[in-house]
Design a protein around this motif. Structure first.
Motif, PDB file in Angstrom:
ATOM      1  N   THR A  39      32.598  71.469 120.258  1.00 22.89           N
ATOM      2  CA  THR A  39      31.954  70.164 120.107  1.00 22.89           C
ATOM      3  C   THR A  39      31.657  69.905 118.635  1.00 22.89           C
ATOM      4  N   GLU A  40      31.083  70.914 117.960  1.00 21.70           N
ATOM      5  CA  GLU A  40      30.760  70.805 116.533  1.00 21.70           C
ATOM      6  C   GLU A  40      32.035  70.561 115.717  1.00 21.70           C
ATOM      7  N   ARG A  41      33.086  71.323 116.027  1.00 22.18           N
ATOM      8  CA  ARG A  41      34.353  71.200 115.296  1.00 22.18           C
ATOM      9  C   ARG A  41      34.936  69.791 115.449  1.00 22.18           C
ATOM     10  N   ARG A  42      34.902  69.259 116.657  1.00 22.18           N
ATOM     11  CA  ARG A  42      35.467  67.921 116.894  1.00 22.18           C
ATOM     12  C   ARG A  42      34.662  66.827 116.190  1.00 22.18           C
ATOM     13  N   MET A  43      33.335  66.969 116.169  1.00 17.70           N
ATOM     14  CA  MET A  43      32.501  65.979 115.473  1.00 17.70           C
ATOM     15  C   MET A  43      32.745  66.053 113.967  1.00 17.70           C
ATOM     16  N   LYS A  44      32.830  67.282 113.441  1.00 14.64           N
ATOM     17  CA  LYS A  44      33.119  67.473 112.013  1.00 14.64           C
ATOM     18  C   LYS A  44      34.477  66.866 111.667  1.00 14.64           C
ATOM     19  N   GLY A  45      35.444  67.036 112.575  1.00 15.24           N
ATOM     20  CA  GLY A  45      36.788  66.497 112.365  1.00 15.24           C
ATOM     21  C   GLY A  45      36.767  64.980 112.227  1.00 15.24           C
ATOM     22  N   ALA A  46      35.953  64.314 113.036  1.00 19.33           N
ATOM     23  CA  ALA A  46      35.844  62.855 112.965  1.00 19.33           C
ATOM     24  C   ALA A  46      35.284  62.432 111.608  1.00 19.33           C
ATOM     25  N   VAL A  47      34.284  63.156 111.112  1.00 19.80           N
ATOM     26  CA  VAL A  47      33.678  62.831 109.816  1.00 19.80           C
ATOM     27  C   VAL A  47      34.677  63.098 108.685  1.00 19.80           C
ATOM     28  N   GLU A  48      35.394  64.229 108.766  1.00 18.77           N
ATOM     29  CA  GLU A  48      36.388  64.557 107.728  1.00 18.77           C
ATOM     30  C   GLU A  48      37.507  63.519 107.701  1.00 18.77           C
ATOM     31  N   SER A  49      37.929  63.073 108.879  1.00 21.82           N
ATOM     32  CA  SER A  49      38.964  62.041 108.975  1.00 21.82           C
ATOM     33  C   SER A  49      38.479  60.755 108.308  1.00 21.82           C
ATOM     34  N   LEU A  50      37.218  60.400 108.561  1.00 27.91           N
ATOM     35  CA  LEU A  50      36.623  59.221 107.930  1.00 27.91           C
ATOM     36  C   LEU A  50      36.653  59.358 106.415  1.00 27.91           C
ATOM     37  N   LYS A  51      36.250  60.519 105.912  1.00 29.65           N
ATOM     38  CA  LYS A  51      36.223  60.730 104.459  1.00 29.65           C
ATOM     39  C   LYS A  51      37.619  60.605 103.871  1.00 29.65           C
ATOM     40  N   GLY A  52      38.627  61.079 104.604  1.00 25.72           N
ATOM     41  CA  GLY A  52      40.015  60.938 104.147  1.00 25.72           C
ATOM     42  C   GLY A  52      40.420  59.476 104.085  1.00 25.72           C
ATOM     43  N   ASP A  53      40.061  58.719 105.142  1.00 29.41           N
ATOM     44  CA  ASP A  53      40.377  57.286 105.170  1.00 29.41           C
ATOM     45  C   ASP A  53      39.690  56.563 104.009  1.00 29.41           C
ATOM     46  N   LEU A  54      38.427  56.889 103.775  1.00 27.84           N
ATOM     47  CA  LEU A  54      37.667  56.226 102.709  1.00 27.84           C
ATOM     48  C   LEU A  54      38.235  56.536 101.325  1.00 27.84           C
ATOM     49  N   SER A  55      38.752  57.751 101.146  1.00 27.02           N
ATOM     50  CA  SER A  55      39.275  58.115  99.822  1.00 27.02           C
ATOM     51  C   SER A  55      40.511  57.284  99.475  1.00 27.02           C
ATOM     52  N   GLY A  56      41.181  56.760 100.489  1.00 32.62           N
ATOM     53  CA  GLY A  56      42.357  55.926 100.253  1.00 32.62           C
ATOM     54  C   GLY A  56      42.028  54.493  99.886  1.00 32.62           C
ATOM     55  N   LEU A  57      40.760  54.095 100.043  1.00 38.61           N
ATOM     56  CA  LEU A  57      40.371  52.729  99.689  1.00 38.61           C
ATOM     57  C   LEU A  57      40.259  52.610  98.175  1.00 38.61           C
ATOM     58  N   ARG A  58      40.822  51.560  97.650  1.00 40.82           N
ATOM     59  CA  ARG A  58      40.863  51.368  96.203  1.00 40.82           C
ATOM     60  C   ARG A  58      39.528  50.843  95.686  1.00 40.82           C
ATOM     61  N   THR A  59      39.039  51.445  94.615  1.00 41.97           N
ATOM     62  CA  THR A  59      37.758  51.016  94.055  1.00 41.97           C
ATOM     63  C   THR A  59      37.912  50.437  92.658  1.00 41.97           C
ATOM     64  N   GLY A  60      39.154  50.273  92.199  1.00 44.69           N
ATOM     65  CA  GLY A  60      39.348  49.768  90.846  1.00 44.69           C
ATOM     66  C   GLY A  60      39.545  50.905  89.865  1.00 44.69           C
ATOM     67  N   ARG A  61      39.146  52.108  90.271  1.00 48.60           N
ATOM     68  CA  ARG A  61      39.340  53.289  89.451  1.00 48.60           C
ATOM     69  C   ARG A  61      40.589  54.003  89.963  1.00 48.60           C
ATOM     70  N   ALA A  62      41.383  54.574  89.066  1.00 45.93           N
ATOM     71  CA  ALA A  62      42.595  55.273  89.467  1.00 45.93           C
ATOM     72  C   ALA A  62      42.233  56.537  90.252  1.00 45.93           C
ATOM     73  N   ASN A  63      42.824  56.684  91.426  1.00 44.73           N
ATOM     74  CA  ASN A  63      42.590  57.858  92.267  1.00 44.73           C
ATOM     75  C   ASN A  63      43.945  58.258  92.852  1.00 44.73           C
ATOM     76  N   THR A  64      44.351  59.498  92.629  1.00 49.55           N
ATOM     77  CA  THR A  64      45.690  59.916  93.072  1.00 49.55           C
ATOM     78  C   THR A  64      45.858  59.814  94.586  1.00 49.55           C
ATOM     79  N   SER A  65      44.772  59.908  95.360  1.00 48.73           N
ATOM     80  CA  SER A  65      44.891  59.822  96.823  1.00 48.73           C
ATOM     81  C   SER A  65      45.289  58.411  97.276  1.00 48.73           C
ATOM     82  N   LEU A  66      45.213  57.457  96.363  1.00 46.32           N
ATOM     83  CA  LEU A  66      45.622  56.087  96.669  1.00 46.32           C
ATOM     84  C   LEU A  66      47.094  56.037  97.097  1.00 46.32           C
ATOM     85  N   LEU A  67      47.916  56.932  96.542  1.00 47.93           N
ATOM     86  CA  LEU A  67      49.346  56.929  96.855  1.00 47.93           C
ATOM     87  C   LEU A  67      49.714  57.848  98.024  1.00 47.93           C
ATOM     88  N   ASP A  68      48.742  58.506  98.643  1.00 45.96           N
ATOM     89  CA  ASP A  68      49.024  59.400  99.764  1.00 45.96           C
ATOM     90  C   ASP A  68      49.797  58.732 100.904  1.00 45.96           C
TER      91      ASP A  68
END
Length: 185
Positions: A9-38
């Motif tokens: 249960t803990e692992r699956r909840m953590k996975g949802a949060v980690e997935s969210l963080k991955g999705d958020l890192s792809g959002l452009r903020t005006g600053r260059a971020n290499t994950s933008l091209l993932d």
């Protein structure tokens, strides 16, 4: 054999949060971020490949990405892949290097990106609540099979709820931080 598995249960909840963080890192903020091209895929050697398999991406300046293509024959394919990805970037080719200046974000685009961050967070929270529901059903089934007592079930349900609250708070915090980053550039 009890059905409820706290670690899973803990692992699956953590996975949802980690997935969210991955999705958020792809959002452009005006600053260059290499994950933008993932998410960029490139058609090379007759198949579709992630950009990371045909080039090196780095951020030499705060508002510039540089893509160093390994094989000169793939430069135009990489350029086409970046354009097709619809990231709002304008590739400038210089030999085997493709430079991507980060355009300024308009106020309207910032609000859209902030709203998108909120939508990502909502999806993560739904996933976390689904994990909670599965855990609660498992606990009820365990009680029905007499694997655990009613008191144990109630104690474990409280534990699951605390876990859920903590992960939902973490998802909210990550989204709020990203929204702030987007809106205050």
């Amino acid at each position: 054999m009890p059905q409820y598995d706290k670690a899973d249960t803990e692992r699956r909840m953590k996975g949802a949060v980690e997935s969210l963080k991955g999705d958020l890192s792809g959002l452009r903020t005006g600053r260059a971020n290499t994950s933008l091209l993932d998410p960029v895929v490139v058609e090379v050697y007759g198949s579709m490949m992630p950009i990371a398999q045909v080039a090196t991406v780095n951020a030499p300046e705060p508002r510039m990405l540089a893509v160093q293509v390994w094989d000169k024959a793939n430069v135009s394919a990489v350029e086409k892949g970046i354009s097709k990805a619809n990231l709002g970037l304008n590739p400038m080719t210089d030999g085997q290097t493709i430079r991507l200046p980060m355009p300024d974000l308009t106020e309207e685009r910032r609000k859209e990106l902030a709203k998108l961050a909120g939508q990502y967070a909502e999806k993560a929270k739904i996933a976390i609540r689904n994990v909670r529901r599965d855990a609660m059903e498992s606990l009820k089934a365990d009680e029905k099979k007499k694997d655990i007592s009613e008191d144990e079930r109630k104690r474990m349900e409280d534990e699951v709820q605390k876990m859920t609250d903590a992960h939902v708070a973490e998802a909210d915090e990550a989204a709020a931080k990203k929204e702030q980053e987007i809106l205050t550039q």
